[in-house]
Design an enzyme around this catalytic site. Structure first.
Site, PDB file in Angstrom:
ATOM      1  N   ARG A  57       0.872  -1.187   0.000  1.00  0.00           N
ATOM      2  CA  ARG A  57       0.000   0.000   0.000  1.00  0.00           C
ATOM      3  C   ARG A  57       0.902   1.227   0.000  1.00  0.00           C
ATOM      4  NH1 ARG A  57      -2.773   4.080   0.349  1.00  0.00           N
ATOM      5  NH2 ARG A  57      -4.910   4.227   1.091  1.00  0.00           N
ATOM      6  N   GLU A  65     -11.703   4.427  -5.010  1.00  0.00           N
ATOM      7  CA  GLU A  65     -11.965   2.994  -5.157  1.00  0.00           C
ATOM      8  C   GLU A  65     -12.235   2.665  -6.629  1.00  0.00           C
ATOM      9  OE1 GLU A  65     -11.577   0.784  -2.683  1.00  0.00           O
ATOM     10  OE2 GLU A  65     -10.990   2.528  -1.516  1.00  0.00           O
ATOM     11  N   ARG A 108      -0.681  -5.362   5.140  1.00  0.00           N
ATOM     12  CA  ARG A 108      -0.071  -4.868   3.903  1.00  0.00           C
ATOM     13  C   ARG A 108       1.226  -4.120   4.224  1.00  0.00           C
ATOM     14  NH1 ARG A 108      -5.254  -1.606   1.672  1.00  0.00           N
ATOM     15  NH2 ARG A 108      -4.839  -0.653   3.692  1.00  0.00           N
TER      16      ARG A 108
END
Length: 161
Positions: A57, A65, A108
């Site tokens: 990330r 999104e 992440r």
């Protein structure tokens, strides 16, 4: 008794977050990793020699999104952001550097991403594919990203068209 029961979900959340963040961290700074696939405009998967790869990330930015999920819907310019990132990264080698926190609560990797020496986090904001989104303790480039976002807005690029 009520007070005790209220504390259980908080304890579970803290324990889960702690246990995720204490997984062995194998990703090395400034080493090249091949991008396996792009998930959306601010998240992708690198090949770490495991079957699934590792999600990365971008630190300090947030892209709209690109798909509907349980709680989130497709954002304005989300599909374009994913397409741009896919074009830039798919199958290519990236180098990662870190800030204070190296993983998020979802496991992440949190990274500043470099592609052929280009600071990709900054490029995405500057071209209007993402906005500045700083979450302490990872604040190294916060002011820089804010300035790039202002410039993108003034120039009407990307999601600021």
């Amino acid at each position: 008794m009520k007070l005790l029961l209220r504390g259980i979900p908080l304890f579970f959340l803290l324990f889960t977050s702690f246990s995720l963040s204490t997984k062995p961290f194998k990703i090395q700074e400034n080493k090249n990793y091949t991008v396996k696939r792009v998930i959306d405009g601010d998240t992708f998967v690198i090949d770490d020699q495991s079957a699934k790869g590792v999600k990365v990330r971008f630190i300090g930015i947030d892209a709209p999104e690109s798909r509907n999920t349980g709680r989130k819907t497709i954002g304005y310019f989300g599909k374009e952001a994913k397409k741009y990132l896919t074009t830039r990264l798919d199958g290519k080698q990236v180098s990662l550097t870190f800030d204070t926190a190296k993983q998020d609560r979802y496991g992440r990797i949190l990274a500043y991403v470099y592609l052929d020496g280009m600071f990709l986090n900054a490029e995405l904001v500057e071209r209007g594919y993402a906005v500045s989104a700083t979450f302490p303790p990872n604040v190294k480039y916060a002011n820089y990203f804010v300035e790039l976002e202002r410039k993108a807005r003034r120039n009407g690029v990307g999601l600021w068209k």
